[in-house]
Design a protein around this motif. Structure first.
Motif, PDB file in Angstrom:
ATOM      1  N   ALA A 153       0.757  -1.146  -0.207  1.00  0.00           N
ATOM      2  CA  ALA A 153      -0.080   0.162  -0.182  1.00  0.00           C
ATOM      3  C   ALA A 153       0.542   0.997   0.369  1.00  0.00           C
ATOM      4  CB  ALA A 153      -1.133  -0.085   0.625  1.00  0.00           C
ATOM      5  N   ALA A 154       1.951   1.599   0.382  1.00  0.00           N
ATOM      6  CA  ALA A 154       2.605   2.691   0.475  1.00  0.00           C
ATOM      7  C   ALA A 154       3.837   2.434  -0.874  1.00  0.00           C
ATOM      8  CB  ALA A 154       4.082   2.145   1.874  1.00  0.00           C
ATOM      9  N   MET A 155       4.293   0.988  -1.667  1.00  0.00           N
ATOM     10  CA  MET A 155       5.120   1.696  -2.526  1.00  0.00           C
ATOM     11  C   MET A 155       4.647   1.366  -3.846  1.00  0.00           C
ATOM     12  SD  MET A 155       8.829  -0.032  -0.890  1.00  0.00           S
ATOM     13  CE  MET A 155       8.236  -1.383  -1.189  1.00  0.00           C
ATOM     14  N   ILE A 156       3.579   0.630  -4.053  1.00  0.00           N
ATOM     15  CA  ILE A 156       2.582   0.466  -5.284  1.00  0.00           C
ATOM     16  C   ILE A 156       1.552   1.416  -4.603  1.00  0.00           C
ATOM     17  CG2 ILE A 156       1.672  -1.043  -6.376  1.00  0.00           C
ATOM     18  CD1 ILE A 156       3.558  -3.047  -5.485  1.00  0.00           C
ATOM     19  N   VAL A 157       1.343   2.579  -5.430  1.00  0.00           N
ATOM     20  CA  VAL A 157      -0.122   3.768  -5.465  1.00  0.00           C
ATOM     21  C   VAL A 157      -1.120   3.703  -6.617  1.00  0.00           C
ATOM     22  CG1 VAL A 157      -0.426   5.657  -4.464  1.00  0.00           C
ATOM     23  CG2 VAL A 157       1.101   4.235  -3.718  1.00  0.00           C
ATOM     24  N   ARG A 158      -2.463   3.309  -6.470  1.00  0.00           N
ATOM     25  CA  ARG A 158      -3.374   4.003  -7.697  1.00  0.00           C
ATOM     26  C   ARG A 158      -2.881   4.926  -8.350  1.00  0.00           C
ATOM     27  NH1 ARG A 158      -8.541   3.146  -9.789  1.00  0.00           N
ATOM     28  NH2 ARG A 158      -8.787   1.231 -10.664  1.00  0.00           N
ATOM     29  N   PRO A 159      -2.827   5.918  -9.393  1.00  0.00           N
ATOM     30  CA  PRO A 159      -2.223   6.715  -9.963  1.00  0.00           C
ATOM     31  C   PRO A 159      -4.075   7.625  -9.861  1.00  0.00           C
ATOM     32  CG  PRO A 159      -2.086   5.160 -11.763  1.00  0.00           C
ATOM     33  CD  PRO A 159      -2.485   4.484 -10.056  1.00  0.00           C
ATOM     34  N   VAL A 160      -3.047   8.877  -9.409  1.00  0.00           N
ATOM     35  CA  VAL A 160      -4.396   9.844  -9.081  1.00  0.00           C
ATOM     36  C   VAL A 160      -5.288   9.896  -9.938  1.00  0.00           C
ATOM     37  CG1 VAL A 160      -4.676  12.328  -8.206  1.00  0.00           C
ATOM     38  CG2 VAL A 160      -1.858  11.234  -7.605  1.00  0.00           C
ATOM     39  N   ALA A 161      -4.865  10.224 -11.078  1.00  0.00           N
ATOM     40  CA  ALA A 161      -6.016  10.238 -11.914  1.00  0.00           C
ATOM     41  C   ALA A 161      -7.397   8.834 -11.630  1.00  0.00           C
ATOM     42  CB  ALA A 161      -5.307  10.076 -13.165  1.00  0.00           C
ATOM     43  N   ASP A 162      -6.491   7.989 -11.729  1.00  0.00           N
ATOM     44  CA  ASP A 162      -7.446   6.803 -11.974  1.00  0.00           C
ATOM     45  C   ASP A 162      -8.381   6.510 -10.291  1.00  0.00           C
ATOM     46  OD1 ASP A 162      -6.851   6.181 -13.735  1.00  0.00           O
ATOM     47  OD2 ASP A 162      -5.622   4.323 -13.299  1.00  0.00           O
ATOM     48  N   GLN A 163      -7.976   7.511  -9.427  1.00  0.00           N
ATOM     49  CA  GLN A 163      -8.618   7.392  -8.307  1.00  0.00           C
ATOM     50  C   GLN A 163      -9.912   7.857  -8.084  1.00  0.00           C
ATOM     51  OE1 GLN A 163      -5.795   8.999  -4.901  1.00  0.00           O
ATOM     52  NE2 GLN A 163      -3.979   7.110  -5.696  1.00  0.00           N
ATOM     53  N   GLY A 164      -9.448  10.006  -8.545  1.00  0.00           N
ATOM     54  CA  GLY A 164     -10.896  10.195  -8.966  1.00  0.00           C
ATOM     55  C   GLY A 164     -11.498   9.412  -9.625  1.00  0.00           C
ATOM     56  N   LEU A 165     -11.472   8.524 -11.061  1.00  0.00           N
ATOM     57  CA  LEU A 165     -12.452   8.158 -11.522  1.00  0.00           C
ATOM     58  C   LEU A 165     -12.886   6.573 -10.494  1.00  0.00           C
ATOM     59  CD1 LEU A 165     -10.632   7.671 -14.872  1.00  0.00           C
ATOM     60  CD2 LEU A 165     -12.221   8.896 -14.344  1.00  0.00           C
ATOM     61  N   THR A 166     -12.159   6.399  -9.770  1.00  0.00           N
ATOM     62  CA  THR A 166     -13.124   5.400  -9.280  1.00  0.00           C
ATOM     63  C   THR A 166     -13.942   5.767  -8.334  1.00  0.00           C
ATOM     64  OG1 THR A 166     -10.395   4.082  -9.273  1.00  0.00           O
ATOM     65  CG2 THR A 166     -12.018   3.492  -7.070  1.00  0.00           C
ATOM     66  N   SER A 167     -13.493   7.347  -7.536  1.00  0.00           N
ATOM     67  CA  SER A 167     -14.497   7.636  -6.627  1.00  0.00           C
ATOM     68  C   SER A 167     -15.989   8.040  -7.542  1.00  0.00           C
ATOM     69  CB  SER A 167     -14.315   8.802  -5.820  1.00  0.00           C
ATOM     70  OG  SER A 167     -12.603   8.527  -5.127  1.00  0.00           O
ATOM     71  N   ALA A 168     -15.882   8.120  -8.153  1.00  0.00           N
ATOM     72  CA  ALA A 168     -17.280   8.741  -9.285  1.00  0.00           C
ATOM     73  C   ALA A 168     -18.213   7.154  -9.770  1.00  0.00           C
ATOM     74  CB  ALA A 168     -16.755   9.395 -10.752  1.00  0.00           C
ATOM     75  N   ARG A 169     -17.558   6.266 -10.119  1.00  0.00           N
ATOM     76  CA  ARG A 169     -17.937   5.148 -10.772  1.00  0.00           C
ATOM     77  C   ARG A 169     -18.140   4.413  -9.089  1.00  0.00           C
ATOM     78  NH1 ARG A 169     -14.300   1.535 -13.513  1.00  0.00           N
ATOM     79  NH2 ARG A 169     -15.927  -0.344 -13.622  1.00  0.00           N
ATOM     80  N   LEU A 170     -17.872   4.639  -8.058  1.00  0.00           N
ATOM     81  CA  LEU A 170     -18.127   4.339  -6.590  1.00  0.00           C
ATOM     82  C   LEU A 170     -19.543   4.402  -6.397  1.00  0.00           C
ATOM     83  CD1 LEU A 170     -15.392   3.732  -4.521  1.00  0.00           C
ATOM     84  CD2 LEU A 170     -16.451   2.201  -4.734  1.00  0.00           C
ATOM     85  N   LEU A 171     -19.884   5.883  -6.888  1.00  0.00           N
ATOM     86  CA  LEU A 171     -21.192   6.874  -6.629  1.00  0.00           C
ATOM     87  C   LEU A 171     -22.192   6.320  -7.511  1.00  0.00           C
ATOM     88  CD1 LEU A 171     -19.813   9.815  -5.626  1.00  0.00           C
ATOM     89  CD2 LEU A 171     -21.096   8.069  -3.811  1.00  0.00           C
ATOM     90  N   GLN A 172     -21.809   5.422  -9.359  1.00  0.00           N
ATOM     91  CA  GLN A 172     -22.800   5.981  -9.753  1.00  0.00           C
ATOM     92  C   GLN A 172     -23.516   4.083  -9.632  1.00  0.00           C
ATOM     93  OE1 GLN A 172     -20.916   4.898 -13.622  1.00  0.00           O
ATOM     94  NE2 GLN A 172     -21.813   3.949 -14.362  1.00  0.00           N
TER      95      GLN A 172
END
Length: 549
Positions: free
Chosen positions: A495-514
């Motif tokens: 979790a500290a060394m392999i981090v999801r790209p920042v751009a994907d994190q925003g898209l993920t938050s939107a899809r979780l609300l879909q």
């Protein structure tokens, strides 16, 4: 089940009649409906032997049977596709598997375990509605012998919302009266005042954040003021983007004569402040003035501004491996204040591992027998962690050993190791290589070794160094005392060394609300990504394959 078949049939019928609907609404996903009923052979079994299941069924011990029901276990799993569903609890004997034409459980050589495979599950968009579902009947039709299953029948009463015109008009009339009473019908005259227009947060550093200031907005008009707080985008200077401020609340309404306190807090997040990577050492720039212009926009009223200012000091935390590797023998603060031309800087020798990370790892490896290193949180004192970070930024020397004056709690040191890795501007595994890392974790074999060979030098060195530290802690003589396991450390450090790209994190938050089932797919994807990342780290924490020995 096709939830949209009737809708398509209706559209087709109107089209055949020469009537073209003004708008064809998009098809609905299952979770876009008020209720979902799933009934059928779901094939969940009992985790019992054939003899145990038959014996308990004959004794009528339904409660004991249900303790071993796989569907009940599945519903408790946070990653289940049945999230939010309620399964009707069987009050009848298992409905599978019978010898066809009889009421006798399977007597073939396979002796299939009697189970509650034929189930009915309910989901409601509103959890309160699910609690109001009435089950009038839920029985197994034992007289049916034409199948190896006994069919299950249920009679349910569901709370369905319908519009009552008379009641709707009463509610609307009441709302109109309240709107008039609050002055919302006169919103064009909204007026407000602020008790401050300039906030100075002083000096900030990654480990010296959390400063809080407040602004009080007062409604001086005779109508409700509906307010939204925005950040003004700078024209040129990126240090004025205001990404270091956190405002709460962002939207609110204030009645005439009343006030609302707005809290403004500081936070340094390198992934929101891209310009930090261009702030480099040896440029004679030991501090940067940062600012944020907050706009208090009042609906149908004025816009007022609050100017927030601070001075940011450099730190190895929330920095890049490239910048940290340029520090050389100087501590961070001194290196940023110093000046050196690029040619001299490039010719100077630099350590392959950031000395600050070495200081932290050295303090950990001195106490390898301490229990639950990198896992315990009870002994982590934030003030001690801040003191460790300040030491690393201002002193080019190892942390004091245990027992020496000024020594630090080893659990706080572990927390600082993770903070160092988690807050790098570009993670140990660069964002551009995130997908490759997951693929290597899934593939195993020689794939992880090939992947590490592709990392940029500074990142590969840190990866190898951290894995070496973890393997040291996992030596047999140490794990007897520290209780660490490869799986635990792999989970923490992936979790500290392999981090999801920042751009994907925003898209993920939107899809979780879909909704519509998309949220569940995203959760499963995130879970799989974390497992793949953990597997990649754990690969380097287990016994080496024969071709590596």
């Amino acid at each position: 089940m096709d939830f949209n078949a009737s809708r398509r049939a209706e559209v087709q019928a109107t089209a055949n009649a020469g009537i073209v609907p003004e708008m064809l609404y998009p098809e609905l996903f299952p979770r876009d409906h008020d209720f979902i009923l799933v009934a059928g052979d779901l094939n969940y079994r009992l985790n019992l032997s054939y003899e145990e299941a038959v014996s308990q069924t004959q004794r009528g011990e339904l409660g004991e049977l249900l303790r071993h029901d796989q569907l009940a276990t599945e519903l408790k799993n946070p990653h289940t596709p049945w999230k939010g569903f309620l399964a009707l609890t069987p009050n009848h004997v298992p409905t599978y598997r019978f010898d066809i034409g009889t009421d006798t459980y399977d007597t073939s050589e396979k002796h299939r375990v009697p189970s509650f495979t034929d189930r009915i599950c309910i989901w409601a968009k509103r959890p309160a509605a699910l609690r109001r579902v009435c089950v009038d009947e839920h029985v197994a039709l034992m007289r049916v012998r034409s199948s190896d299953h006994k069919p299950v029948r249920a009679l349910l009463r569901l709370p369905i919302q319908v519009e009552v015109p008379e009641e709707k008009e009463k509610v609307l009339a009441s709302l109109r009266q309240k709107v008039a009473g609050l002055g919302l019908d006169r919103a064009a005259s909204s007026k407000v005042s602020l008790d401050a227009t300039l906030l100075d947060f002083g000096q900030l550093q990654f480990h010296q954040c959390g400063e809080v200031r407040t602004v009080v907005l007062t409604n001086t008009g005779d109508s409700v003021a509906v307010v939204r707080v925005l950040r003004q985008k700078p024209q040129q200077n990126e240090a004025e983007d205001g990404a270091w401020t956190r405002v709460s609340p962002l939207e609110f309404a204030v009645l005439p004569g009343e006030s609302q306190e707005v809290r403004i807090e500081t936070a340094i997040d390198p992934r929101c402040m891209g310009w930090l990577s261009r702030w480099r050492p040896y440029k004679g720039n030991g501090r940067v003035a940062i600012s944020a212009m907050l706009l208090f926009a009042v609906r149908n009223g004025p816009v007022q501004a609050v100017d927030c200012r601070a001075v940011l000091l450099p730190s190895v935390f929330a920095n890049s491996l490239e910048n940290i590797s340029m520090l050389g023998a100087l501590p961070c603060m001194a290196a940023y204040q110093a000046k050196m031309d690029d040619k001299t800087l490039l010719q100077s020798l630099r350590p392959q591992i950031p000395k600050e990370l070495w200081y932290l790892a050295d303090a950990v490896q001195r106490q390898p027998l301490m229990k639950d290193l990198f896992a315990a949180t009870l002994d982590v004192d934030s003030d001690v962690c801040h003191a460790i970070m300040a030491h690393l930024d201002t002193t080019a020397a190892p942390l004091p050993a245990e027992g020496e004056p000024g020594s630090f709690n080893v659990y706080c040191v572990c927390e600082c190791v993770l903070a160092f890795l988690k807050n790098l501007q570009e993670p140990v595994v660069p964002y551009s290589m995130y997908t490759q890392a997951l693929a290597a974790g899934r593939a195993k074999g020689k794939a992880p070794l090939a992947f590490i060979a592709q990392l940029p030098n500074a990142h590969a060195n840190v990866w190898i160094y951290m894995v070496s530290l973890l393997n040291y802690l996992l030596r047999p003589a140490h794990v007897q005392h520290n209780r660490l396991t490869p799986s635990l450390l792999a989970y923490v450090f992936s979790a500290a060394m392999i981090v999801r790209p920042v751009a994907d994190q925003g898209l993920t938050s939107a899809r979780l609300l879909q909704g519509g089932g998309v949220d569940q797919q995203v959760r499963q994807q995130l879970h799989q990504e974390r497992e793949d990342a953990k597997d990649l780290v754990e690969y380097f924490l287990t016994a080496a394959p024969t071709y590596m020995q």
